[in-house]
Design an enzyme around this catalytic site. Structure first.
Site, PDB file in Angstrom:
ATOM      1  N   ASP A 201      12.463  30.691  25.678  1.00 30.40           N
ATOM      2  CA  ASP A 201      13.885  30.992  25.697  1.00 30.40           C
ATOM      3  C   ASP A 201      14.521  30.253  26.860  1.00 30.40           C
ATOM      4  OD1 ASP A 201      16.126  32.920  24.793  1.00 30.40           O
ATOM      5  OD2 ASP A 201      16.062  33.202  26.957  1.00 30.40           O
ATOM      6  N   GLU A 285      14.261  27.950  20.977  1.00 27.10           N
ATOM      7  CA  GLU A 285      15.556  28.231  20.379  1.00 27.10           C
ATOM      8  C   GLU A 285      16.213  26.921  19.993  1.00 27.10           C
ATOM      9  OE1 GLU A 285      18.146  31.316  22.555  1.00 27.10           O
ATOM     10  OE2 GLU A 285      17.136  30.094  24.043  1.00 27.10           O
ATOM     11  N   ASP A 365      15.302  38.109  29.210  1.00 32.41           N
ATOM     12  CA  ASP A 365      14.884  36.771  28.791  1.00 32.41           C
ATOM     13  C   ASP A 365      13.498  36.770  28.152  1.00 32.41           C
ATOM     14  OD1 ASP A 365      17.279  35.726  29.706  1.00 32.41           O
ATOM     15  OD2 ASP A 365      16.484  35.316  31.710  1.00 32.41           O
TER      16      ASP A 365
END
Ligand code: ZN
Length: 440
Positions: A201, A285, A365
């Site tokens: 992430d 992502e 996160d």
């Protein structure tokens, strides 16, 4: 799972070159000729379009702006440089057009590609390309022989693994010259398979957060270099336009900019190699960074170089036989509980951890990274493939690792980041170089 497309991986190997003053003049001439041919070709196609005529084919374009043009008085000097370079300039134009068309029709995904633009002598980066046909040659004495330019001194930071298929000569904004070789690598570099997989992430407070809980911060030296660059840019903005001091400041900024870029690339190479080595599959992502450009996240995203980092992961995965996929951003990775799947309320950016009604407590996160991993796995299992893109071939535009000196002088040497045996990625960094922090 193996996302090795097409079998062969092409990689770039960049080295600093030091042309003599005479060679610099010869190179300037070739940069100029390549630019003129590119612009002539672009103008011709634009005119044809304005007049409602058919798209000028690649062959026809070459005939008109190279072969026929050489016979005219206005363009006779095109005959003084290698014709391969001129052909390659047109090849760049054709590629730019193809990418533009593919983007318009939706055949090419991702950010929209703009139509080709005219090149200017004031562009920050001048480049020409020699292919095999041009008979460029690496001589036994280590010099690079370029047709109609001469034998250039190359700072080899390591040997090329095999014969290069092409070489580009690049002059950057800081006035440095580089030779960028393309080499096709054999397919025997697949790493032994391992169990672990990872989701990554893009953290708000960290450069990257891994699903195993590792948080990677941008190293201090990088932040320091970025601060210095910012200061130089401010200095520049205070200088009077057209003054000699301003000119000097422009060069200073360009050099500092190049150094920050080199240092960041160097660090990202180490990090991406470590992650690829330690995981069989890597999911990130899909931020569509271009789309973020207008939000307040933009600055941190661009500064952090997320796009170049994920590009490194992608081609290293292809090269070493690992899986890589971008996971669709359109699921609430941050506020979905990675334990029970419940989607909780929206959170403001300052919320660093939160509790789910299922009693799980999440680091914001890390939870997002775990969700990215789960989504990546689900997509691979379904084998939808929509988000699993082929590795970019050739590799990242500048697969380069900088010399340790890069951080303190402009005499940096660009090396390559090919893994030597089983060792770390950076073959050219010595103990005097910038220290690099890896996640573990
Ligand atoms: Zn929960």
């Amino acid at each position: 799972m193996n996302h090795r497309y097409g079998g062969v991986v092409r990689l770039r190997y960049n080295f600093r070159v030091h042309p003599t003053p005479g060679q610099q003049i010869a190179l300037a001439k070739v940069f100029g000729c390549a630019r003129v041919v590119f612009n002539d070709g672009l103008r011709l196609r634009q005119q044809a379009r304005e007049q409602g005529l058919a798209y000028v084919s690649d062959a026809e374009l070459s005939k008109q702006v190279i072969t026929a043009a050489k016979k005219t008085e206005a363009r006779a000097w095109l005959g003084e440089v290698s014709s391969v370079v001129l052909q390659q300039a047109l090849a760049d134009l054709n590629t730019a057009y193809r990418n533009f068309f593919a983007s318009v029709t939706g055949e090419r995904k991702g950010r929209k590609v703009a139509p080709p633009r005219f090149r200017s002598r004031k562009d920050n980066r001048q480049a020409i390309r020699f292919t095999k046909n041009s008979r460029f040659k690496v001589l036994d004495n280590g010099r690079l022989r370029l047709p109609k330019i001469g034998d250039l001194e190359v700072r080899w930071s390591r040997a090329l693994p095999s014969d290069p298929s092409s070489v580009a000569i690049i002059k950057d904004a800081a006035g440095r010259y580089f030779a960028s070789f393309v080499v096709q690598t054999a397919e025997d570099e697949t790493l032994p398979p391992i169990e672990s997989e990872v989701g990554i992430d893009l953290g708000l407070t960290h450069f990257a957060v891994l699903s195993d809980g590792t948080k990677v911060a941008a190293p201090k030296f990088l932040r320091r270099a970025a601060r210095k660059l910012k200061r130089l840019q401010q200095d520049l903005s205070r200088k009077q336009k057209g003054s000699a001091n301003r000119k000097k400041a422009v060069v200073k900024v360009a050099r500092a900019h190049a150094r920050v870029g080199d240092t960041r690339r160097d660090w990202q190479h180490k990090l991406s190699t470590a992650i690829i080595r330690e995981n069989q599959a890597v999911y990130v992502e899909d931020l569509a960074v271009a789309g973020l450009g207008r939000t307040r996240l933009a600055k941190s995203v661009h500064d952090a170089g997320w796009a170049s980092f994920t590009a490194m992961l992608e081609y290293k995965a292809a090269r070493y036989g690992r899986a890589f996929a971008r996971v669709d951003r359109f699921f609430p990775s941050t506020r979905m509980c990675s334990g029970c799947g419940r989607v909780n309320d929206k959170m403001t950016l300052n919320v660093r951890s939160w509790d789910c009604p299922c009693r799980a407590t999440h680091d914001r996160d890390v939870n997002a990274a775990i969700n990215v991993l789960a989504a990546g796995r689900a997509e691979s299992r379904n084998d939808r493939g929509a988000h699993v893109r082929p590795a970019p071939v050739p590799a990242a535009r500048r697969e380069a690792v900088t010399h340790p000196d890069a951080a303190c002088s402009t005499s940096s040497v660009e090396g390559i980041s090919v893994l030597p045996g089983g060792e770390g990625v950076n073959a050219t960094t010595s103990s005097s170089g910038p220290t690099v922090t890896c996640p573990r």
